[in-house]
Scaffold this active site. Structure first.
Site, mmCIF file in Angstrom:
data_model
loop_
_atom_site.group_PDB
_atom_site.id
_atom_site.type_symbol
_atom_site.label_atom_id
_atom_site.label_comp_id
_atom_site.label_asym_id
_atom_site.label_seq_id
_atom_site.Cartn_x
_atom_site.Cartn_y
_atom_site.Cartn_z
ATOM 1 N N HIS A 36 0.820 -1.216 0.000
ATOM 2 C CA HIS A 36 0.000 0.000 0.000
ATOM 3 C C HIS A 36 0.853 1.265 0.000
ATOM 4 C CE1 HIS A 36 0.305 -0.108 4.562
ATOM 5 N NE2 HIS A 36 0.397 1.198 4.369
ATOM 6 N N ASP A 74 0.210 -7.502 1.157
ATOM 7 C CA ASP A 74 0.645 -6.129 1.433
ATOM 8 C C ASP A 74 2.160 -6.019 1.499
ATOM 9 O OD1 ASP A 74 0.451 -3.450 1.811
ATOM 10 O OD2 ASP A 74 -0.523 -3.521 3.768
ATOM 11 N N SER A 103 4.599 2.359 7.964
ATOM 12 C CA SER A 103 4.283 1.230 7.089
ATOM 13 C C SER A 103 5.497 0.828 6.257
ATOM 14 C CB SER A 103 3.129 1.592 6.155
ATOM 15 O OG SER A 103 1.949 1.822 6.877
#
Length: 570
Positions: A151, A182, A260
């Site tokens: 993402h 992911d 992230s």
């Protein structure tokens, strides 16, 4: 001198306990300073948190991110090869993680990622939405690769990376992306970038109460940051980005925006990749464990691209009710789940039946259990799983070949050009969940109910099948009166059942009759004069400034596509 030493010791003893209070430790070139936690991680999706069953990736907006629904809980009792426990490792280790050691590793291995992305507009599939800037983290692995979250680079148009302490940004290329897990791999061609970089090694799944240090570049500052926490849970969890159910590690520290893709370090190795947190909860974050990372990387290394995660293609129900167990002939000592639905494209559809009971339990480490979905997902495409089944009171064993399975209605369409075909102002597209998400955050209640039910419940019957819908009507004299027939499935073209959007294009472009008839859902019908409709298509495209009547992904076959390409030049 003695008083100075006492002051230093007192200051040291007051700082060290703070390192275990799960606050990000922000580093500058001069002085480590403690900072407060930043806001909750927001992903690129604009839809609620979902849960899924084992049958497909279809999602329902009724559960929390953990996906604690009945079918998920039931899957923990299925029979497949048992995950072996590492008996040499202690069950619980020290809760203390040396944050300074994690910092030393991170300074020469963790990078900041700058992404420019542009997502498709599914209501107007011939154009993109405005581009946006975002930031994330990543870390280097052997082979000169950077591992980060999918993402972070989804729908990217331009990616840059920057090393700690360096003002220079280097152009990066996306080598492979696995949106279900992911994860993404990046490469940098500039040799200068790799000077002085330290490659991190992948470790093991941490045990409960083991401490990890999450390293990254959270928003609110430009320097590297370390957040410490302990492992509180290891179980299959809903991955928000790809709407898939894979193993994840829960820690008692928030994963903030910008974190992230950063590594979770335990000792001197990577225990996972930070990727999401639990919305509405404080200090609950999730990291992607090493087995999922290794499965992703090994698939890329062997096949040169992302290969996906295997599935049995089953939807199951718990067998807790006594009367239900007696009805299907289960003995008191039996454990298992009831098969309620089987994906027709799976190998299980050939050997299993509805109302079969998949028997067994799957132990995991120290008195823990794991769902069989995790063990299946760790298999490579083409491998088999041995499944023990109770059928009509008799036990059987079956070998089932495993493959990645795609749902009838795609859950995500990242890094892809939306498919569309326009004829006489009628805009045809394949039904996807991203299209439904265009109806807003409350899409489940605001999008057309009939399409929502198809997206969440229907299974594919043959390979390549799509649900083709008439998404909208671009008004013109040729289609006047049909404007209210949008958002309906296209069943037939001139009596031929539509298999997918490309098939619909071929049927329309190959029409040799005077009239062209579309049979839609709800017994609605559209009839057009074929030649007049072809002429009208060009003027409608020009009026709406649409560059082409067909998306580029549908241009392939020479004979049927020659006329489509000609339509693009009009």
């Amino acid at each position: 001198m003695l008083s100075s030493l006492r002051s230093i010791r007192k200051l040291s003893s007051s700082i060290r306990p703070l390192l275990h209070n799960h606050h990000p430790l922000s580093l500058s070139s001069n002085n480590p300073l403690l900072r407060k936690s930043l806001p909750i991680l927001q992903t690129h999706q604009h839809f609620p948190l979902f849960s899924s069953s084992s049958s497909s990736s279809s999602i329902t907006p009724s559960s929390s991110i953990n996906g604690d629904d009945a079918s998920t809980a039931a899957n923990s009792a299925a029979a497949v090869p048992i995950l072996q426990e590492d008996s040499e490792r202690p069950i619980v280790s020290s809760r203390h993680t040396d944050a300074y050691a994690a910092i030393e590793l991170a300074l020469d291995s963790v990078v900041k990622i700058f992404t420019v992305s542009s997502s498709p507009n599914y209501f107007l599939p011939w154009q993109n939405k405005s581009q946006r800037d975002s930031m994330g983290s990543g870390f280097v692995l052997s082979g000169r690769r950077i591992l980060t979250n999918a993402h972070v680079v989804a729908d990217h148009t331009f990616v840059l990376v920057r090393k700690h302490g360096s003002p220079t940004k280097y152009r990066a290329q996306v080598q492979a992306v696995g949106h279900e897990c992911d994860l993404a791999l990046l490469t940098v061609e500039n040799e200068e970038f790799w000077e002085g970089m330290t490659f991190l090694e992948l470790g093991d799944i941490p045990f409960l109460q083991e401490a990890v240090a999450v390293v990254g570049y959270p928003q609110g500052g430009d320097n590297i940051s370390v957040t410490t926490g302990v492992v509180s849970r290891v179980e299959p969890t809903q991955y928000v980005h790809g709407a898939s159910q894979l193993m994840a590690i829960q820690i008692d520290a928030a994963i903030n925006p910008g974190n992230s893709g950063g590594p979770a370090i335990m000792g001197d190795k990577v225990a996972g990749v930070a990727f999401q947190n639990l919305s509405g909860a404080e200090n609950i974050g999730y990291i992607i464990p090493v087995p999922v990372i290794k499965h992703f990387i090994s698939g890329v290394e062997e096949k040169g691209k992302y290969v996906g995660f295997c599935s049995l293609g089953l939807s199951c129900q718990a067998t807790e009710n006594v009367q239900l167990r007696e009805h299907f002939g289960m003995h008191p000592d039996m454990t298992g789940v009831l098969v309620t639905k089987i994906n027709p494209l799976s190998d299980a559809h050939k050997v299993l039946r509805k109302d079969d009971i998949v028997l067994g339990t799957v132990p995991f480490r120290n008195r823990e259990r794991i769902t069989f979905d995790h063990l299946v997902s760790m298999k490579k495409p083409g491998e088999t799983a041995l499944v023990r089944v109770l059928r009509d009171g008799v036990e059987h064993e079956f070998q089932i070949t495993l493959q990645p399975l795609q749902p009838l209605v795609p859950v995500h369409q990242f890094d892809k050009v939306p498919s569309y075909y326009i004829f006489a102002g009628l805009v045809f597209i394949p039904l996807t969940q991203p299209y439904l998400h265009e109806y807003g955050e409350d899409w489940y209640n605001t999008c057309p109910r009939r399409l929502c039910e198809k997206a969440l419940r229907e299974l594919p019957q043959k390979a390549g099948q799509q649900i083709v819908i008439l998404s909208q009507v671009l008004m013109d004299d040729i289609n006047a009166g049909y404007e209210r027939l949008s958002e309906l499935q296209v069943k037939k073209v001139n009596g031929m059942e539509v298999a997918n959007l490309k098939h619909l294009c071929e049927l329309v472009e190959g029409c040799r009759e005077e009239c062209l008839r579309f049979d839609l859902d709800d017994e609605r019908v559209v009839v057009l004069n074929y030649e007049k409709a072809r002429i009208a298509t060009s003027r409608i495209l020009k009026r709406h400034r649409i560059p082409c009547a067909v998306s580029t992904d549908l241009l392939g076959e020479e004979e049927t596509d020659r006329e489509m390409k000609a339509a693009c030049s009009n």
